[in-house]
Design a protein around this motif. Structure first.
Motif, PDB file in Angstrom:
ATOM      1  N   ALA A 409      22.871 -11.517  16.920  1.00  0.00           N
ATOM      2  CA  ALA A 409      24.220 -11.539  17.304  1.00  0.00           C
ATOM      3  C   ALA A 409      24.977 -11.874  16.334  1.00  0.00           C
ATOM      4  O   ALA A 409      25.816 -11.382  16.164  1.00  0.00           O
ATOM      5  CB  ALA A 409      24.001 -12.411  18.667  1.00  0.00           C
ATOM      6  N   PRO A 410      25.178 -12.428  15.808  1.00  0.00           N
ATOM      7  CA  PRO A 410      26.720 -13.482  14.880  1.00  0.00           C
ATOM      8  C   PRO A 410      26.455 -12.285  13.214  1.00  0.00           C
ATOM      9  O   PRO A 410      27.351 -12.697  12.894  1.00  0.00           O
ATOM     10  CB  PRO A 410      25.862 -14.368  14.210  1.00  0.00           C
ATOM     11  N   VAL A 411      25.692 -12.228  13.213  1.00  0.00           N
ATOM     12  CA  VAL A 411      25.328 -10.859  12.240  1.00  0.00           C
ATOM     13  C   VAL A 411      25.251  -9.544  12.370  1.00  0.00           C
ATOM     14  O   VAL A 411      25.808  -8.370  11.400  1.00  0.00           O
ATOM     15  CB  VAL A 411      24.318 -11.039  11.278  1.00  0.00           C
ATOM     16  N   THR A 412      26.002  -9.443  13.873  1.00  0.00           N
ATOM     17  CA  THR A 412      25.746  -7.403  14.168  1.00  0.00           C
ATOM     18  C   THR A 412      26.835  -7.453  14.080  1.00  0.00           C
ATOM     19  O   THR A 412      28.032  -7.926  14.664  1.00  0.00           O
ATOM     20  CB  THR A 412      24.890  -7.862  15.319  1.00  0.00           C
ATOM     21  N   SER A 413      27.975  -6.286  14.012  1.00  0.00           N
ATOM     22  CA  SER A 413      29.899  -5.886  14.394  1.00  0.00           C
ATOM     23  C   SER A 413      28.980  -5.197  16.020  1.00  0.00           C
ATOM     24  O   SER A 413      29.991  -5.704  16.253  1.00  0.00           O
ATOM     25  CB  SER A 413      30.075  -4.326  13.498  1.00  0.00           C
ATOM     26  N   THR A 414      27.825  -4.903  16.411  1.00  0.00           N
ATOM     27  CA  THR A 414      28.129  -4.381  17.749  1.00  0.00           C
ATOM     28  C   THR A 414      26.396  -4.458  17.848  1.00  0.00           C
ATOM     29  O   THR A 414      25.650  -4.804  17.557  1.00  0.00           O
ATOM     30  CB  THR A 414      28.411  -2.873  18.128  1.00  0.00           C
ATOM     31  N   PHE A 415      26.473  -5.908  19.685  1.00  0.00           N
ATOM     32  CA  PHE A 415      24.889  -5.559  19.896  1.00  0.00           C
ATOM     33  C   PHE A 415      25.049  -5.838  21.288  1.00  0.00           C
ATOM     34  O   PHE A 415      25.724  -5.830  22.434  1.00  0.00           O
ATOM     35  CB  PHE A 415      24.525  -6.609  19.156  1.00  0.00           C
ATOM     36  N   PHE A 416      24.264  -4.501  22.418  1.00  0.00           N
ATOM     37  CA  PHE A 416      24.256  -5.420  23.708  1.00  0.00           C
ATOM     38  C   PHE A 416      22.806  -4.156  24.592  1.00  0.00           C
ATOM     39  O   PHE A 416      22.215  -3.538  23.076  1.00  0.00           O
ATOM     40  CB  PHE A 416      25.009  -3.923  24.613  1.00  0.00           C
ATOM     41  N   GLY A 417      22.745  -4.195  25.642  1.00  0.00           N
ATOM     42  CA  GLY A 417      21.837  -3.723  25.358  1.00  0.00           C
ATOM     43  C   GLY A 417      21.251  -3.582  27.512  1.00  0.00           C
ATOM     44  O   GLY A 417      22.719  -3.416  28.323  1.00  0.00           O
TER      45      GLY A 417
END
Length: 769
Positions: A409-417
């Motif tokens: 998560a810390p290096v993502t611009s978008t993260f969901f599931g």
């Protein structure tokens, strides 16, 4: 180019030189006749040279053969010697047994011949023949008397007496040596007589062999010879080509340079094919050639070279993909250089031990395979690798178990599931961004962006894990074209349409899509997307249909059979990448089999990615993110860096501002720093808290001796005192909230006490994912 042919006779009729030389008509070539002095070693030659080509200079021949100057060739020769030494060393007991058998045969022959000599044994055969002929008893008696006389004379001969004396003296000396000194000296003392008996035994064997038969002490049994795979050489290669039916009669392939030892316990040879044999035919008969060489087909690699008619033949002595290699990202994250644009992400290694990179420049990707075949491990290389390049924006969407991806998560611009409707919104937002970028290209009169444009238009990489969970979604949304609001649309079908539309033109705009699927088929992968995919990776599949769905139609017919990959080799895959079409590789290993309270090995890589992105101002929230801004405007929720809690659960931006504070926030930060383990011992938690706030949580601040001392009592005192203070601060933080948090015990190779991440999140008011 220049050719040398014999000069025509001085008196020959003048002919058209173009026809004579077989050169095309056009600008006249420069033709010169060079007539040397009549020296036998240098005949008269005709030199034909194009006008624009510089003079051809003869290259001096090397003084030493290449086998003496090429380090890799010397390595191969040493490998041949080591191979021979090891092979014969292993069989030395067999050779010793054979040698003792020859010695024993020599001893029997020596005793037989000696006895026959001193007893005049040749008379025995003569007496038998006389008896069978029916002669009188008087004749036989005369022969027996003559035999006794001859034997008596032989026993009195000096040679017989001295021989018997020498043998007796030698035997007595050996026995005395063993008795007086050591039995260990007996064997060296017996070597002369054993050598003599061995020679007598070899002579006896030669006398018994039939014509044409030979005997060698180091000969291998027939079954061992069948199992033996000789190292690569000219004879071995030509024999294999003949056995495979690729060569006939006296046809031969020739070596171009010496055979070289290479990585992965293998050897490589460059071979020149005869004119009647094509590279396509050799590649088509690869399985037969591997069988002829005595290796599995995956141990053999044949590649065309830049020189026509020359192939690179690579043969391993063992399975080159039997074991996996650690990802180079883990060696020293701070010094790892990742250039996603030019090289891609280090993804695995091929059979030759060469690193294979997954490309992300103007290419969409598809990764598929059965469960537990290596897809998740592939993501553990791809996402952290992308995170080390600040020019990349990572959009991670997970179809199942988003908690497994929380560490990214810390290096993502978008993260969901697990949110099909949000994925549909994300695709719409990316289409808007693609249209904006396409308008810029149109204004500038260009076909696609390049590396210089990454500062204006960073590389957008959308990764959808388990995407069939989305395309098969049964959710429905209102049809925006129906003004009456009666019709609805299937979210899954709309996602397929958006993926196909975006894949058709996004790569030229610095926007890539990577889909991962489990057990895919032709209906699972949207055809519009698959037709615009240039990077495909097939892990183990269940059928040829699934293999073709991941790679391309007809792949199994071309020998790309991912369904034949062994279950015992997770991580082995067939890749169809730029520069690695249809290549068998094994992806790098990023271990994740740690205990629940141990740090994730990928955590340092993610931390380095965060540091690089923070320094470049590329972390989520540090720059204007048009895609996340659209999602926030449409849904009222943000999923930047995993949402307010970093767990992959979108939420309101205010949720992040009112998140946990105090000791609970510090505890969650310690868990996040080591990759979000399920649980953590109190001792490890206290050490993490001390790293964040030494003035409060260090042993000295708590009034105990250093926990790093070798005395277990000091660590126990630190845990006891620190644990008490930790519980006090937790109770104080939760006072009046109606929530509680207490340490729990578990068995992990011994009794351990500590805290569970899910319970800390619940106590902090954060719903678990």
């Amino acid at each position: 180019m220049s050719q040398e042919i014999p000069a025509p006779d001085q008196d020959a009729t003048v002919i058209d030189l173009a026809d004579y030389l077989g050169v095309p008509s056009g600008p006249a070539p420069v033709v010169s006749f060079v007539k040397d002095e009549p020296v036998e070693e240098e005949p008269t030659v005709l030199v034909v040279q194009d006008q624009d080509e510089p003079p051809v200079k003869s290259q001096p021949q090397p003084v030493l053969p290449e086998v003496f100057t090429d380090p890799e060739a010397r390595r191969h020769q040493l490998a041949v010697v080591r191979h021979s030494l090891v092979r014969h060393g292993v069989r030395s007991p067999v050779y010793a047994g054979r040698a003792l058998g020859v010695v024993g045969l020599g001893a029997r022959a020596a005793v037989r011949d000696s006895w026959s000599y001193v007893t005049a044994g040749e008379y025995g055969e003569l007496i038998r023949q006389v008896r069978e002929s029916g002669a009188g008893a008087e004749h036989i008696a005369d022969l027996r008397a003559e035999r006794a006389q001859k034997a008596g004379a032989r026993r009195r001969e000096s040679a017989t007496v001295w021989s018997a004396t020498g043998v007796a003296t030698y035997a007595a000396s050996v026995l005395a040596l063993g008795q007086a000194w050591s039995l260990a000296l007996v064997f060296p003392a017996l070597l002369p007589v054993m050598a003599t008996l061995y020679a007598l035994g070899r002579r006896e064997i030669r006398g018994r062999l039939a014509e044409g038969e030979t005997f060698a002490l180091t000969d291998l049994p027939a079954d061992s010879q069948a199992e033996e795979r000789p190292l690569l050489g000219a004879d071995t290669i030509n024999g294999a080509f003949h056995d495979a039916g690729l060569l006939k009669g006296d046809q031969q392939v020739s070596l171009v340079g010496p055979v070289r030892a290479v990585q992965m316990d293998a050897a490589e040879a460059r071979i020149r094919l005869p004119r009647t044999l094509t590279a396509e035919k050799v590649l088509g008969e690869k399985a037969k050639l591997a069988s002829a060489l005595g290796v599995h087909v995956t141990w053999l690699d044949i590649a065309e070279t830049a020189e026509p008619g020359v192939l690179s033949l690579w043969v391993a002595a063992s399975d080159p993909l039997a074991t996996s290699a650690l990802s180079p990202l883990l060696e020293d994250p701070e010094s790892v250089v990742i250039d996603v644009w030019r090289k891609g992400i280090p993804f695995g290694r091929n059979r030759r031990g060469e690193v294979v990179h997954m490309p992300f420049r103007h290419v969409n990707g598809l990764i598929g395979g059965t469960t537990r075949s290596g897809k998740g491990m592939a993501l553990r290389s791809i996402i952290p690798g992308l995170g080390l390049d600040p020019r990349v924006r990572i959009r991670l969407v997970v179809g199942a178990k988003p908690g497994e991806h929380r560490a990214y998560a810390p290096v993502t611009s978008t993260f969901f599931g697990k949110r099909p409707v949000r994925l549909l919104d994300l695709l719409d937002a990316m289409i808007e961004e693609a249209d904006r970028r396409e308008a810029v290209l149109e204004d500038e009169g260009r076909a696609k962006f390049n590396e210089k444009d990454l500062e204006r238009f960073p590389l957008e990489v959308l990764i959808v894990d388990e995407f069939p969970q989305y395309t098969m979604s049964k959710e429905r949304i209102p049809d925006p074209t129906d003004e009456e609001g009666r019709r609805t649309l299937k979210v899954g079908e709309e996602i397929e349409h958006r993926l196909s539309k975006l894949a058709a033109y996004c790569t030229a705009l610095n926007m890539d899509i990577v889909l991962l699927a489990q057990d895919p088929d032709a209906a699972t992968v949207p055809r519009g997307f698959r037709n615009n995919t240039g990077s495909r990776t097939a892990f183990r599949t269940n059928s040829a249909t699934q293999t073709n769905a991941i790679l391309k139609d007809g792949s199994t017919g071309a020998g790309l059979r991912a369904h034949d990959i062994k279950v015992s080799q997770p991580g082995v895959a067939i890749v169809d990448l730029d520069g690695a079409e249809g290549e068998l590789i094994r992806t790098f290993n990023v271990p994740d089999d740690r205990d629940e309270d141990e740090a994730d090995p990928i955590a340092p890589v993610i931390a380095e990615g965060v540091a690089r992105r923070s320094a470049a101002g590329c972390l989520a929230g540090q720059y204007e993110d048009r895609i996340e801004q659209s999602l926030l405007a449409w849904t009222g929720q943000t999923s930047a860096a995993g949402g307010p809690t970093g767990s992959g659960r979108p939420g309101s931006p205010e949720d992040a501002e009112t998140g946990p504070v105090g000791i609970l926030a510090d505890m969650l930060a310690v868990f996040a720093a080591v990759g979000q383990p399920e649980r953590m011992r109190t001792s490890n938690l206290l050490q993490g808290l001390a790293a964040r706030d030494s003035a409060t949580w260090s042993p000295e601040a708590l009034g105990v001796d250093s926990a790093d001392s070798e005395d277990p009592a000091d660590l126990a005192a630190y845990v006891r005192t620190g644990g008490t203070e930790l519980r006090r601060q937790i109770n104080e933080a939760l006072d009046g909230t109606g929530r509680s948090l207490a340490p729990k015990g578990w068995s992990a190779g011994g009794r351990a006490n500590g805290y569970y991440l899910a319970e800390i999140r619940a106590a902090a008011g954060i719903d678990p994912v």
